[in-house]
Motif scaffolding. Structure first.
Motif, PDB file in Angstrom:
ATOM      1  N   UNK A  59      35.849  44.167  87.984  1.00 64.12           N
ATOM      2  CA  UNK A  59      36.032  43.773  87.359  1.00 64.12           C
ATOM      3  C   UNK A  59      36.409  44.462  85.877  1.00 64.12           C
ATOM      4  N   UNK A  60      35.198  44.926  85.441  1.00 69.29           N
ATOM      5  CA  UNK A  60      35.468  45.526  83.771  1.00 69.29           C
ATOM      6  C   UNK A  60      34.422  46.610  84.376  1.00 69.29           C
ATOM      7  N   UNK A  62      34.321  49.206  82.688  1.00 66.67           N
ATOM      8  CA  UNK A  62      34.187  50.441  81.897  1.00 66.67           C
ATOM      9  C   UNK A  62      34.878  48.850  79.997  1.00 66.67           C
ATOM     10  N   UNK A  63      34.628  49.363  78.778  1.00 62.43           N
ATOM     11  CA  UNK A  63      35.531  49.167  77.686  1.00 62.43           C
ATOM     12  C   UNK A  63      35.409  50.330  76.883  1.00 62.43           C
ATOM     13  N   UNK A  64      36.837  49.734  76.399  1.00 69.74           N
ATOM     14  CA  UNK A  64      37.597  50.463  75.803  1.00 69.74           C
ATOM     15  C   UNK A  64      38.013  50.810  74.198  1.00 69.74           C
ATOM     16  N   UNK A  65      37.356  51.657  73.677  1.00 67.89           N
ATOM     17  CA  UNK A  65      38.103  51.714  72.169  1.00 67.89           C
ATOM     18  C   UNK A  65      38.765  53.005  71.990  1.00 67.89           C
ATOM     19  N   UNK A  68      38.629  55.665  74.367  1.00 65.81           N
ATOM     20  CA  UNK A  68      37.035  56.016  74.117  1.00 65.81           C
ATOM     21  C   UNK A  68      36.430  55.243  76.108  1.00 65.81           C
ATOM     22  N   UNK A  72      30.638  49.744  80.043  1.00 70.18           N
ATOM     23  CA  UNK A  72      30.755  47.792  80.020  1.00 70.18           C
ATOM     24  C   UNK A  72      29.779  47.260  80.362  1.00 70.18           C
ATOM     25  N   UNK A  73      29.497  46.213  79.145  1.00 79.28           N
ATOM     26  CA  UNK A  73      28.250  45.375  78.799  1.00 79.28           C
ATOM     27  C   UNK A  73      27.314  44.881  80.089  1.00 79.28           C
ATOM     28  N   UNK A  74      28.836  44.491  80.633  1.00 83.10           N
ATOM     29  CA  UNK A  74      28.822  43.387  81.835  1.00 83.10           C
ATOM     30  C   UNK A  74      27.879  43.879  83.476  1.00 83.10           C
ATOM     31  N   UNK A 119      30.176  35.156  84.290  1.00 87.16           N
ATOM     32  CA  UNK A 119      30.180  35.797  83.118  1.00 87.16           C
ATOM     33  C   UNK A 119      30.679  37.379  83.867  1.00 87.16           C
ATOM     34  N   UNK A 121      32.603  38.097  86.322  1.00 89.43           N
ATOM     35  CA  UNK A 121      33.336  37.022  86.597  1.00 89.43           C
ATOM     36  C   UNK A 121      34.682  37.349  85.733  1.00 89.43           C
ATOM     37  N   UNK A 122      34.297  36.986  84.521  1.00 91.53           N
ATOM     38  CA  UNK A 122      34.931  36.910  83.487  1.00 91.53           C
ATOM     39  C   UNK A 122      35.841  35.751  83.355  1.00 91.53           C
TER      40      UNK A 122
END
Lengths: 1211, 217
Positions: A59-60, A62-65, A68, A72-74, A119, A121-122
């Motif tokens: 599900x998550x 990566x986290x993007x900026x 970049x 992901x923190x999850x 968490x 799983x959003x």
């Protein structure tokens, strides 16, 4: 739980019950369920972790900026937090499966992993169902506590997030603070359902466990029954096999039995229990001669001997009833018609129930045996008959022997007991016992002898006693005595106790007390000696003798010390008092006279102290004697009190004396000692009284003693300081005073009351005291005295002049008034008393006015306000009473003005307390001489000439002061004096001059008085002359006096010498010389005094009385005692003289001499002395005249003493 | 528990520490999820120069999305729910950030299909974030709602956490704005008599631009 139940079962040590088994199964299955679910979660936990990671990655990832990307923190949370969540439960599932903490951690982790999944799983709604699924999974544990834990975690998560991030969970920021409860309630709803499910499941599980336990119990019961049946079957099989084997054995046995029965020579038979014959062997048929195939098996009953039938049946019945073996002998008639004896034996056979089923027996032909027995019986009977006869004979013989043996045993027992007793006596005797035979050999030696002689019995037995235990120097004497004893002569040591010397084995000699008895029997005599070691006794005796000698020496030393002390003190006192008295005889100023009187008073006090000590010493030593003389009580007491009046009046005290009128005035007794007691008591009263009065009262004591003596009660009452109650008893103890402080304040030796107490006791009375501190004391004592002759009473010729005469007594002291009134009333006068001058004037005026004036007036000189002289002055001023005669009572030491007394017309001045005789004289003088007369005012004692003739006296005295005293006194008495410094000078003076009298000091240098008087008496011996010699000595003890008289003195004066005593002694000697006129003449004519027996007896009696210190009664007692004991001594002297025994003669003479010296029988004593000396010198051939002289002297003494005893009045 | 200590060495303290650590981790996770991105600086009036036309008949909704941001799915789901609640009375645009890279996989097909499944939603790629820059948007998932007159009615996210679906304050406010316009042609917002005040809501999503680069550059 299963473990607990199992333990409980083990503790009960019994099989578990169904319930316990059910509980155990329940717990076991529940625990198994825990383990199973733990294993499920052991798989689910990592799977969920992986699922979370997969969710995150899917599900998550990566986290993007912008362009970049980063993980992901999850994803990190799923990996890290998920791993953390599942880690501890996994470890616990692995290490502690089934444990509660494992389940609890699983519950927490399950909820947290669900939260993580939500968490990552959003927040998908679907993933929320994970939580409900988790609860369902946890419910698999069937432990509601886990659901509660998980629900609590969910509630806490919702609560915290609802507070911090309400939007994240409720979508709005304004959600109710209790909305988390709503969410939790849904969870709780599921919890309720799941818990219900859990409980149902647990109930089912418990039911299953119960059913299984019941099934197990049933199965166990079935198995147990099966085992029992199996065992029963086995037992039946074994029994069948055994029976078959037994049948086979039985058949074999039967075959063997039949073979055997046919083989034996005896008849064999078998019957049933009732006795019906079932079987017999071939011998039976053969004997009875019947055919086996057609035989009646009961035939034997017919063939039985008729005599044996009844006993046989009886024996058979007994056997069948008791089951005992059948055993009997009887006779059968055989086929040949002859009877033969058979021995029948049969044994019963029993069933399992113990009943007899058959009998198996045999009949043995014993005909030959019977015949042999018959022959044997006859032989036996014959032998028995012979034995009986022989037995009777032996019994008679035995009885005689037994009697002899019993008698012998009794004698032996008595002998043994006697021997044991003898041995015991010998063994335990404290004295040595040894026996010697007629040869002198020792045959018995007891343990005490071993101890005393230091020898062992084995060493001395058989040896001669004389060689072992008799000192060498006495062996010959012993042998000769032993030989005499053997020959039948009487020996000194047989049958009596004697003290001899013995010696031990080592030669040491020691004293023994020996007693020997002779034991005579059939054989030679035995001598049994009892010896006692008396070494210690001898030593003690010696020590006692030594101690006695030491005590006697100490006593002599004490007496000598007292005598010396008395001498040493009295010698200077003699000078002090004598010189003082001489000085008082001279012209003196009043002050000098007063000083000298004080000196004399002090000296008298000191002398009193010495006398107290000596008196006490004599009393303690039992040597004190009372002198008896006739005295007038009133004058004696009056004089005594007058000597004390000075002290009393000096302290302002009133001293009065009341003697009851019924008290006789003349008495026989020791007035000196009575006066001493009164002086002591009154002196003490004055000493301890600062104000008030001291009253002496004398009354008769009730009762008369058996010997006619009467009692007097004295009472001395004062108003002094008194005595504390706890001290009342102690004051009569020597050296005691009521208070130590009083000793310092008032002085005194503390002996006065002790001596008084002793003196009173000696006079038959007792002394007591009553006192109250601060109020005063009253001493009372009684004495028992012999009333004196009536003729000694005061003359009453003048009493009629007093009868009914009115006399006025004026005294401020009520006691004095009472006493004076009583005295006057006893004389018949009519006294009137007043206590003051004014009342006296009034009384006299009233009496004069009434025409009955007073005949005389007694006036106290010391009265308050108006004293005696004042009153008399007023009297003289009143015409009506101016002429009354007046007697004034004054205090001692009070200044008196002669001119005043004369001018007032006072007829007499009497010192209070006035002697009754003085008072009587003064009153009589007043009544007889109405005109005033010159009062007698004694100023000084003028030298008084001697009543007798003037003597020429030799004074032997070494002390210059005493020389002067004696010279002055004697010269004052009108005698002439020659003085010698010692005994030798005195002897020279006697040889050079002639004297009427010698006064000789006992202790003098060069030659003392005793030696000098012996020399004087020696010089007079044979001349018939006898010069009186008076001893002057400070030795005040009676023994000293006796010693002086024994030495030859005629009289005795104790220092300090008083003029009165000296004068009295000279007068008595002069009178004696006058009374002894014939003797004196005889002496003067050169006739031996001994030629006159009466004079001799008189001398003996005089010497005895002198030895008894003038105590006539004691002299009589002594004389009686001497007359009782002296004859035995004379008998002893005569016996010893007749059977010449020098030692005994000397001893007997010595004894008699001692008692003669004691009573003063000097002639007899001298005769004894001569005999004693001769006996000691072994001159026994000349003792006859000496014994005769003793007997002569004894006759004189006896007659003198008997005369003394028969005389009514002591000589 | 003493048994545990004795057998495996896990002390009760460790179990407590474990619980605390798990709780702390959950807290951190929540903190992360509930931390919004940059609110940006959207204009209060429709800016000029945008390639997106302002609908004069109805409100115009713009949602800026980063196609790789995992939160975009949640934002789209909530947007779909909002459009569904407002029955399409809004002109909705999804502006998908596209960087300069020509990567075909940048805008995943699943996302595109999901956007396409939302009725009335127009999809436009925002090359290098030019539109986002124009509208002052910095965080993916940021929604702007302009009124027909070009007034900004709403600005913010429509989720209550990172990738968090479900009811949220922003979605509710957005729906309310839209529905208020539909019912009265004027938004029933506070102070309706005065100038319209845009509603703000936190935005949870990835940054649309790489830090240190200018949007649209």
């Amino acid at each position: 739980m299963s473990i607990a139940i199992t333990t409980a079962v083990l503790e009960r040590n019994a099989l578990p019950t169904v319930k316990e088994r059910s509980e155990a199964l329940y717990a076991e299955r529940l625990h198994a369920g825990y383990l199973r679910v733990d294993r499920i979660f052991g798989v689910l936990m990592p799977l969920q972790w992986l699922l979370a990671v997969a969710f995150a990655v899917w599900i998550s990832p990566y986290t993007w900026a912008g362009t970049t990307a980063s993980v992901h923190a999850h994803v990190w949370a799923a990996v890290g937090l998920g791993g953390l969540i599942v880690s501890v439960p996994m470890v616990l599932i692995h290490l502690r499966p089934g444990a509660l903490e494992t389940r609890q951690c699983v519950a927490v982790a399950q909820v947290m992993i669900g939260s993580l999944l939500i968490h990552v799983s959003g927040g998908r709604l679907e993933t929320h169902f994970h939580l409900f699924g988790s609860l369902a999974f946890l419910a698999l544990y069937r432990d509601p506590r886990l659901l509660l834990t998980a629900s609590a975690v969910i509630a806490a998560d919702h609560f915290v997030r609802g507070v911090v991030w309400p939007r994240s969970i409720y979508g709005i920021a304004t959600a109710s603070p209790f909305r988390w409860i709503e969410h939790t309630a849904w969870v709780g709803f599921e919890d309720v359902l799941l818990i219900v499910g859990c409980r149902q499941s647990l109930a089912e599980l418990r039911g299953l466990a119960a059913r299984q336990a019941e099934a197990e119990a049933a199965r166990a019961s079935v198995e147990e029954r099966t085992d029992e049946l199996r065992r029963a079957n086995g037992a039946l099989r074994d029994e069948v096999a055994e029976r078959r084997a037994a049948e086979r054995a039985l058949r074999q046995s039967e075959a063997q039995f039949r073979t055997l029965s046919e083989a034996i020579s005896q008849i064999l038979w078998v019957t049933d229990a009732g006795g019906s014959t079932e079987y017999v062997n071939g011998r039976w048929y053969e004997y009875f001669g019947v055919d086996p195939t057609d035989a009646n098996l009961e035939l034997w009953r017919d063939r039985l001997h008729s005599d044996d039938l009844a006993p046989t049946l009886e024996a058979w019945r007994f056997a069948t009833q008791t089951g005992e073996p059948y055993h009997f002998e009887y006779r059968f008639r055989g086929g040949d018609g002859a009877y033969r004896w058979f021995l029948a034996r049969a044994l019963p056979q029993f069933s399992d129930s113990g009943e007899i089923v058959r009998w198996i027996g045999t009949c043995t032909d014993i005909e030959a045996q019977k015949r042999a027995e018959e022959a044997l019986r006859r032989a036996h009977d014959e032998l028995e008959d012979r034995v009986r006869r022989r037995t009777v004979e032996l019994e008679q013989s035995n009885a005689a022997l037994l009697d002899q043996i019993a008698e012998r045993e009794r004698v032996e027992q008595a002998l043994r007991e006697s021997q044991a007793l003898t041995a015991s006596v010998l063994e335990t005797a404290p004295d040595a016992i040894l026996a010697v035979d007629h040869c002198g050999r020792i045959v018995e030696f007891n343990p005490a002898a071993e101890s005393i002689f230091a020898a062992r019995k084995g060493d001395v037995l058989g040896r001669k006693m004389v060689e072992l235990f008799i000192p060498p120097d006495r062996r010959e004497q012993h042998k000769s005595g032993f030989a005499r004893c053997l020959s039948g002569e009487e020996a000194v040591f047989i049958g009596r106790r004697i003290e001899v010397e013995a010696c031990r084995l080592d030669g040491r000699e020691f004293p023994v007390e020996l007693a020997v008895v002779r034991v005579s029997g059939d054989g030679p005599p035995l001598f049994v000696g009892h010896l006692r070691d008396i070494t210690e006794r001898k030593r003690v005796e010696a020590a006692l003798l030594e101690a006695r000698d030491a005590a006697e020496a100490a006593n002599r030393a004490k007496s000598e010390f007292l005598a010396n002390m008395s001498h040493e003190i009295r010698t200077p006192m003699n000078g002090i008092i004598g010189m003082t008295e001489l000085a008082l005889d001279t012209e003196l100023t009043s002050r000098q006279r007063e000083y000298l009187k004080l000196v004399r008073g002090s000296a008298e006090s000191l002398l009193s102290v010495i006398n107290d000590i000596l008196d006490f010493s004599k009393i303690e030593a039992g040597k004190f004697r009372l002198d008896s003389s006739v005295f007038g009580l009133r004058d004696a007491i009056g004089e005594t009190l007058q000597t004390l009046a000075l002290r009393a009046h000096g302290k302002g005290l009133e001293l009065a004396c009341r003697i009851a009128p019924d008290v006789p005035d003349v008495w026989m007794g020791d007035i000196g000692r009575l006066r001493q007691v009164v002086v002591n008591l009154v002196g003490n009263a004055i000493k301890f009284t600062d104000r008030g009065e001291v009253i002496v009262t004398i009354v008769r004591d009730e009762g008369v003693s058996s010997d006619g003596r009467l009692g007097l009660r004295f009472e001395v009452a004062d108003t002094g300081i008194g005595i504390a109650p706890e001290k009342l008893r102690a004051i009569f103890e020597p050296f005691e005073q009521a208070d130590r402080s009083t000793t310092r304040r008032f002085g005194g030796t503390g002996l006065g009351l002790a001596i008084s107490s002793k003196l009173v006791a000696m006079m038959g009375g007792r002394i007591e005291v009553e006192s109250r501190p601060g109020i005063g004391s009253t001493f009372r004592f009684t004495v028992v005295l012999e009333p004196g002759p009536e003729g000694e009473r005061p003359s009453t010729d003048d009493l009629p002049r007093l009868v009914d005469r009115p006399i006025l007594v004026v005294d401020d002291n009520a006691t004095n008034l009472l006493i004076l009134e009583e005295i006057l009333r006893s004389w018949g006068a009519r006294p009137s008393s007043v206590q003051g001058a004014a009342e006296a004037i009034d009384a006299m005026l009233a009496a004069a006015a009434a025409g009955q004036p007073f005949a005389a007036v007694l006036v106290d000189g010391m009265m308050p306000e108006i004293d005696g002289t004042g009153l008399i002055g007023r009297m003289r001023a009143e015409p009506s009473i101016a002429g009354l005669p007046v007697v004034m009572l004054t205090s001692a030491g009070a200044p008196e003005d002669p001119e005043l007394i004369s001018s007032l017309g006072i007829l007499a001045c009497l010192t209070k307390p006035a002697r009754q005789s003085d008072l009587f004289d003064a009153i009589m003088k007043a009544l007889g001489s109405p005109a005033p007369a010159d009062p007698s005012i004694p100023v000084a004692d003028s030298p008084r000439p001697s009543k007798g003739r003037s003597l020429r006296i030799l004074l032997a005295e070494d002390h210059p002061v005493n020389q002067k005293v004696a010279v002055r006194m004697l010269e004052g008495l009108g005698h002439s004096m020659v003085v010698a410094g010692d005994g030798a000078e005195a002897l020279r003076a006697l040889r050079a001059d002639r004297f009427d009298l010698v006064l000789m000091d006992v202790q003098m240098p060069v030659m003392d008085g005793l030696e000098a008087v012996r020399a004087i008496r020696a010089g007079e011996a044979g001349t018939g002359q006898h010069i009186p010699v008076i001893a002057l000595t400070a030795h005040a003890m009676p023994s000293d006096r006796l010693r002086c008289l024994e030495a030859g003195f005629d009289s005795y004066l104790a220092k300090p010498v008083r003029r009165a005593e000296l004068e009295a002694t000279l007068a008595s000697l002069d009178e004696s010389a006058t009374d002894r006129g014939p003797d004196t003449k005889a002496i003067a004519n050169g006739v031996q005094a001994e030629s006159n027996p009466a004079a001799h007896r008189s001398r003996i009696i005089g010497a005895l009385e002198a030895a008894c210190d003038g105590d006539a009664e004691f002299a009589r007692e002594l004389a009686a005692s001497f007359l009782d004991s002296a004859p035995a001594c004379l008998q002893g002297i005569q016996t010893a003289a007749n059977h010449p025994d020098a030692h005994r003669l000397a001893s007997e003479a010595h004894g008699l001499k001692g008692i003669c010296r004691t009573i003063g029988a000097t002639e007899l004593a001298d005769a004894c002395q001569n005999l004693e000396s001769a006996a000691r010198d072994g001159q026994l051939e000349d003792t006859g005249p000496m014994v005769a002289r003793i007997e002569d002297a004894w006759g004189t003494v006896r007659s003198a003493l008997e005369a003394l005893l028969t005389s009514e009045v002591p000589a | 528990m003493p048994g545990i200590t004795a057998r495996c060495g896990v002390a009760p303290g460790w179990i407590v520490a474990w619980g605390v650590a798990v709780a702390a981790g959950a807290m951190l996770m929540n903190v992360y999820s509930m931390t919004p991105g940059s609110a940006g600086s959207p204009p209060v009036r429709w800016p000029g120069g945008s390639e997106i036309p302002l609908d004069r008949r109805c409100p115009t909704l713009l949602i800026f999305l980063h196609p790789q941001c995992p939160c975009s799915d949640a934002s789209l789901d909530e947007l779909a729910a909002a459009i569904d609640r407002t029955s399409g009375r809004v002109s909705a645009w999804a502006l998908v950030y596209r960087p300069r890279t020509n990567d075909d996989d940048w805008f995943p097909g699943e996302l595109r299909e999901a956007m396409a499944a939302i009725p009335g939603l127009s999809i436009a790629e925002d090359h290098e974030g030019a539109e986002a820059a124009l509208f002052g948007i910095e965080t993916s998932g940021h929604v702007l709602l302009f009124g027909p007159e070009g007034d900004l009615w709403f600005s913010g996210g429509i989720t209550d956490g990172r990738g968090h679906r479900g009811e949220s304050l922003g979605r509710s406010a957005l729906i309310t704005r839209i529905l208020d316009h539909r019912s009265s042609a004027r938004p029933s917002i506070p102070e309706a008599t005065g100038p319209t005040v845009p509603v703000d809501a936190p935005v949870f999503g990835c940054p649309l631009t790489t830090p240190g680069t200018e949007p649209g550059a």
